[in-house]
Design an enzyme around this catalytic site. Structure first.
Site, PDB file in Angstrom:
ATOM      1  N   CYS A   1       0.303 -53.553 -46.815  1.00 13.33           N
ATOM      2  CA  CYS A   1      -0.299 -52.370 -46.201  1.00 13.33           C
ATOM      3  C   CYS A   1       0.719 -51.836 -45.208  1.00 13.33           C
ATOM      4  O   CYS A   1       1.073 -52.535 -44.269  1.00 13.33           O
ATOM      5  CB  CYS A   1      -1.612 -52.680 -45.495  1.00 13.33           C
ATOM      6  SG  CYS A   1      -2.227 -51.246 -44.571  1.00 13.33           S
TER       7      CYS A   1
ATOM      8  N   ASN B   1      -0.829 -58.482 -52.742  1.00 11.54           N
ATOM      9  CA  ASN B   1      -2.209 -58.715 -53.172  1.00 11.54           C
ATOM     10  C   ASN B   1      -2.245 -59.942 -54.076  1.00 11.54           C
ATOM     11  O   ASN B   1      -1.212 -60.440 -54.502  1.00 11.54           O
ATOM     12  CB  ASN B   1      -2.706 -57.526 -53.988  1.00 11.54           C
ATOM     13  CG  ASN B   1      -2.964 -56.309 -53.133  1.00 11.54           C
ATOM     14  OD1 ASN B   1      -2.090 -55.865 -52.420  1.00 11.54           O
ATOM     15  ND2 ASN B   1      -4.154 -55.788 -53.199  1.00 11.54           N
TER      16      ASN B   1
ATOM     17  N   HIS C   1      -5.992 -59.797 -50.094  1.00 14.38           N
ATOM     18  CA  HIS C   1      -4.530 -59.958 -50.078  1.00 14.38           C
ATOM     19  C   HIS C   1      -4.173 -61.444 -49.989  1.00 14.38           C
ATOM     20  O   HIS C   1      -4.946 -62.257 -49.485  1.00 14.38           O
ATOM     21  CB  HIS C   1      -3.915 -59.172 -48.917  1.00 14.38           C
ATOM     22  CG  HIS C   1      -3.845 -57.701 -49.202  1.00 14.38           C
ATOM     23  ND1 HIS C   1      -2.670 -57.014 -49.280  1.00 14.38           N
ATOM     24  CD2 HIS C   1      -4.824 -56.802 -49.462  1.00 14.38           C
ATOM     25  CE1 HIS C   1      -2.924 -55.738 -49.565  1.00 14.38           C
ATOM     26  NE2 HIS C   1      -4.226 -55.579 -49.683  1.00 14.38           N
TER      27      HIS C   1
ATOM     28  N   ARG D   1      -1.568 -48.131 -56.878  1.00 13.82           N
ATOM     29  CA  ARG D   1      -1.778 -47.555 -55.544  1.00 13.82           C
ATOM     30  C   ARG D   1      -1.363 -48.570 -54.462  1.00 13.82           C
ATOM     31  O   ARG D   1      -0.383 -48.396 -53.757  1.00 13.82           O
ATOM     32  CB  ARG D   1      -3.256 -47.147 -55.377  1.00 13.82           C
ATOM     33  CG  ARG D   1      -3.516 -46.211 -54.200  1.00 13.82           C
ATOM     34  CD  ARG D   1      -3.645 -46.910 -52.870  1.00 13.82           C
ATOM     35  NE  ARG D   1      -4.706 -47.916 -52.835  1.00 13.82           N
ATOM     36  CZ  ARG D   1      -4.902 -48.727 -51.822  1.00 13.82           C
ATOM     37  NH1 ARG D   1      -4.115 -48.689 -50.756  1.00 13.82           N
ATOM     38  NH2 ARG D   1      -5.861 -49.640 -51.867  1.00 13.82           N
ATOM     39  N   ASP D   2      -2.061 -49.681 -54.380  1.00 11.34           N
ATOM     40  CA  ASP D   2      -1.823 -50.609 -53.269  1.00 11.34           C
ATOM     41  C   ASP D   2      -0.468 -51.304 -53.375  1.00 11.34           C
ATOM     42  O   ASP D   2       0.139 -51.667 -52.376  1.00 11.34           O
ATOM     43  CB  ASP D   2      -2.948 -51.653 -53.228  1.00 11.34           C
ATOM     44  CG  ASP D   2      -3.188 -52.187 -51.827  1.00 11.34           C
ATOM     45  OD1 ASP D   2      -2.527 -51.711 -50.892  1.00 11.34           O
ATOM     46  OD2 ASP D   2      -4.033 -53.084 -51.668  1.00 11.34           O
TER      47      ASP D   2
ATOM     48  N   HIS E   1     -11.538 -57.284 -52.505  1.00  8.26           N
ATOM     49  CA  HIS E   1     -10.112 -56.890 -52.540  1.00  8.26           C
ATOM     50  C   HIS E   1      -9.391 -57.771 -51.516  1.00  8.26           C
ATOM     51  O   HIS E   1      -9.495 -57.564 -50.318  1.00  8.26           O
ATOM     52  CB  HIS E   1     -10.047 -55.400 -52.167  1.00  8.26           C
ATOM     53  CG  HIS E   1      -8.670 -54.830 -51.962  1.00  8.26           C
ATOM     54  ND1 HIS E   1      -8.170 -53.827 -52.759  1.00  8.26           N
ATOM     55  CD2 HIS E   1      -7.703 -55.082 -51.046  1.00  8.26           C
ATOM     56  CE1 HIS E   1      -6.957 -53.491 -52.330  1.00  8.26           C
ATOM     57  NE2 HIS E   1      -6.654 -54.238 -51.289  1.00  8.26           N
TER      58      HIS E   1
HETATM   59  N1  COA Z   1      -3.141 -34.984 -49.078  1.00  8.10           N
HETATM   60  C1  COA Z   1      -1.942 -34.399 -48.808  1.00  8.10           C
HETATM   61  N2  COA Z   1      -1.572 -33.959 -47.604  1.00  8.10           N
HETATM   62  C2  COA Z   1      -2.461 -34.113 -46.607  1.00  8.10           C
HETATM   63  C3  COA Z   1      -3.712 -34.706 -46.818  1.00  8.10           C
HETATM   64  C4  COA Z   1      -4.039 -35.145 -48.103  1.00  8.10           C
HETATM   65  N3  COA Z   1      -5.187 -35.757 -48.385  1.00  8.10           N
HETATM   66  N4  COA Z   1      -4.366 -34.722 -45.652  1.00  8.10           N
HETATM   67  C5  COA Z   1      -3.548 -34.157 -44.732  1.00  8.10           C
HETATM   68  N5  COA Z   1      -2.409 -33.788 -45.320  1.00  8.10           N
HETATM   69  C6  COA Z   1      -1.238 -33.167 -44.679  1.00  8.10           C
HETATM   70  C7  COA Z   1      -1.570 -31.950 -43.849  1.00  8.10           C
HETATM   71  O1  COA Z   1      -1.505 -30.796 -44.636  1.00  8.10           O
HETATM   72  C8  COA Z   1      -0.482 -31.957 -42.804  1.00  8.10           C
HETATM   73  O2  COA Z   1       0.719 -31.483 -43.377  1.00  8.10           O
HETATM   74  P1  COA Z   1       1.739 -30.597 -42.520  1.00  8.10           P
HETATM   75  O3  COA Z   1       2.161 -31.492 -41.367  1.00  8.10           O
HETATM   76  O4  COA Z   1       2.837 -30.328 -43.475  1.00  8.10           O
HETATM   77  O5  COA Z   1       0.971 -29.441 -42.071  1.00  8.10           O
HETATM   78  C9  COA Z   1      -0.275 -33.439 -42.570  1.00  8.10           C
HETATM   79  O6  COA Z   1      -0.726 -34.109 -43.754  1.00  8.10           O
HETATM   80  C10 COA Z   1      -1.058 -33.945 -41.376  1.00  8.10           C
HETATM   81  O7  COA Z   1      -2.402 -33.514 -41.487  1.00  8.10           O
HETATM   82  P2  COA Z   1      -3.524 -33.911 -40.439  1.00  8.10           P
HETATM   83  O8  COA Z   1      -4.821 -33.357 -40.902  1.00  8.10           O
HETATM   84  O9  COA Z   1      -3.063 -33.542 -39.041  1.00  8.10           O
HETATM   85  O10 COA Z   1      -3.606 -35.415 -40.626  1.00  8.10           O
HETATM   86  P3  COA Z   1      -3.053 -36.581 -39.748  1.00  8.10           P
HETATM   87  O11 COA Z   1      -1.631 -36.392 -39.329  1.00  8.10           O
HETATM   88  O12 COA Z   1      -4.055 -36.853 -38.704  1.00  8.10           O
HETATM   89  O13 COA Z   1      -3.056 -37.734 -40.867  1.00  8.10           O
HETATM   90  C11 COA Z   1      -4.125 -38.621 -42.824  1.00  8.10           C
HETATM   91  C12 COA Z   1      -4.259 -38.178 -41.391  1.00  8.10           C
HETATM   92  C13 COA Z   1      -5.387 -39.320 -43.199  1.00  8.10           C
HETATM   93  C14 COA Z   1      -3.926 -37.407 -43.707  1.00  8.10           C
HETATM   94  C15 COA Z   1      -2.894 -39.519 -42.981  1.00  8.10           C
HETATM   95  O14 COA Z   1      -2.887 -40.458 -41.934  1.00  8.10           O
HETATM   96  C16 COA Z   1      -2.894 -40.229 -44.295  1.00  8.10           C
HETATM   97  O15 COA Z   1      -2.687 -39.628 -45.344  1.00  8.10           O
HETATM   98  N6  COA Z   1      -3.092 -41.543 -44.285  1.00  8.10           N
HETATM   99  C17 COA Z   1      -3.125 -42.332 -45.478  1.00  8.10           C
HETATM  100  C18 COA Z   1      -2.825 -43.710 -45.138  1.00  8.10           C
HETATM  101  C19 COA Z   1      -2.791 -44.594 -46.366  1.00  8.10           C
HETATM  102  O16 COA Z   1      -2.620 -44.192 -47.487  1.00  8.10           O
HETATM  103  N7  COA Z   1      -2.930 -45.877 -46.102  1.00  8.10           N
HETATM  104  C20 COA Z   1      -2.869 -46.878 -47.087  1.00  8.10           C
HETATM  105  C21 COA Z   1      -4.098 -46.942 -47.905  1.00  8.10           C
HETATM  106  S1  COA Z   1      -5.361 -47.897 -47.165  1.00  8.10           S
HETATM  107 ZN    ZN Z   2      -5.010 -53.699 -50.057  1.00 12.06          ZN
END
Ligand code: COA
Ligand code: ZN
Length: 296
Positions: A236, A245, A205, A12-13, A203
């Site tokens: 990240c 990491n 880095h 994942r990370d 955790h």
């Molecule tokens: N899995 C898959 N798709 C997802 C989802 C999930 N858990 N949550 C939201 N989505 C999709 C929505 O369906 C939408 O799709 P569309 O544009 O095709 O309609 C899109 O993502 C945006 O959804 P929204 O609810 O408006 O979310 P957002 O734009 O505010 O984004 C997160 C919020 C949390 C979903 C997004 O920022 C994210 O996935 N972040 C993860 C960051 C990450 O992994 N960081 C590293 C790890 S620490």
């Molecule tokens: Zn990390």
């Protein structure tokens, strides 16, 4: 002999920071190799928006293949919201890391939510899936790329509503590798003192080459569940300057040499890290052992 549980988070990370899509078969090959080397706890993916992290678009397929192949393994996944938790549960994952950043600005950059919205979303997950084990991944515990240094005075009050709300496991994340051993000690001792029943993970880095000392510092404070990534692959995508990491095989080597009990085959891990670096040439690796050793 003291036992340490390694929680491998590379799939994942580590993978999430590789821009080019890593083929599903390659991901599975590496996960298989980690299990063969003795790793028991593995964060195999995240159920996040594929727009935010395209690398994780295969989360559902990867998880079901892995669970079918290795029903005995302790697989977990990162989720940012209820939708992610639902997908994780449907794929057969039993526990998840729910990520929130101690700094509000990093929470916005990463999850696009305020602290309050993140807390409300967790409540929704808990209400929807009361059986699901949830580890709170506290990103930027020691410092944030936008807000600077964080201390135990930030951490303790932040955790209170989460602990009161039923969170039993917290993973203290040094997202940008800014912590120092004294700070790690102080933070962990303060958290243990304030919330003695919490199960803690660490955790760290390795951005500033302090991954090993900081992780060891946590272990010497009694933390026995430690996260790292094969080869030190990582970073990240939402924290400028964050890089690899701490490398699992380097950590496993040091701890084994010190007499800790790990049940990890170091040779297999080192060879796998080398193999991974060949398979993912675009990856950034902070590990050392795999570069200096041929066959051991
Ligand atoms: N899995 C898959 N798709 C997802 C989802 C999930 N858990 N949550 C939201 N989505 C999709 C929505 O369906 C939408 O799709 P569309 O544009 O095709 O309609 C899109 O993502 C945006 O959804 P929204 O609810 O408006 O979310 P957002 O734009 O505010 O984004 C997160 C919020 C949390 C979903 C997004 O920022 C994210 O996935 N972040 C993860 C960051 C990450 O992994 N960081 C590293 C790890 S620490
Ligand atoms: Zn990390």
């Amino acid at each position: 002999m003291k036992r340490i549980e390694l929680f491998e988070v590379g799939p994942r990370d580590g993978f999430q920071n590789v821009r080019e899509y890593i083929p599903l078969e390659t991901k599975i090959q590496i996960i298989d190799g980690l299990l063969t080397a003795g790793v028991k706890h593995l964060q195999i993916t995240s159920f996040v928006s594929p727009k935010a992290v395209p690398q994780m678009k295969d989360a559902m397929e990867l998880t079901s293949i892995c669970i079918d192949k290795h029903p005995e393994a302790d697989f977990f996944a990162l989720v940012p919201n209820l939708r992610g938790a639902e997908a994780a549960r449907n794929s057969g994952i039993k526990w998840v890391s729910y990520v929130v950043s101690l700094s509000e600005s990093h929470n916005q950059a990463n999850i696009r939510r305020s602290h309050e919205e993140s807390f409300t979303e967790l409540k929704r997950i808990q209400e929807s899936y009361p059986q699901m084990d949830i580890c709170l991944d506290l990103a930027t515990t020691f410092g944030c790329p936008f807000e600077g240094k964080k201390t135990e005075e930030d951490v303790l009050p932040f955790l209170k509503p989460y602990v009161d709300g039923g969170i039993r496991t917290v993973n203290l994340c040094d997202t940008i590798g800014i912590a120092n051993p004294a700070q790690v000690r102080k933070t962990i001792n303060a958290v243990k003192n304030e919330y003695p029943s919490l199960d803690l993970q660490i955790h760290i880095h390795d951005t500033r080459n302090m991954g090993m000392v900081n992780t060891l510092s946590a272990i010497e404070c009694g933390v026995d569940k430690v996260q790292s990534t094969l080869g030190g692959l990582g970073g990240c995508p939402f924290a400028p300057g964050a890089s690899g990491n701490l490398a699992t095989e380097d950590l496993a080597f040091m701890l084994t040499e010190m007499g800790y009990e790990l049940d990890i085959d170091i040779n297999k891990m080192v060879n796998l890290a080398r193999f991974q670096s060949d398979l993912i040439p675009a990856g950034q690796f902070s590990g050392h052992l795999y570069k200096i050793q041929e066959e051991r």
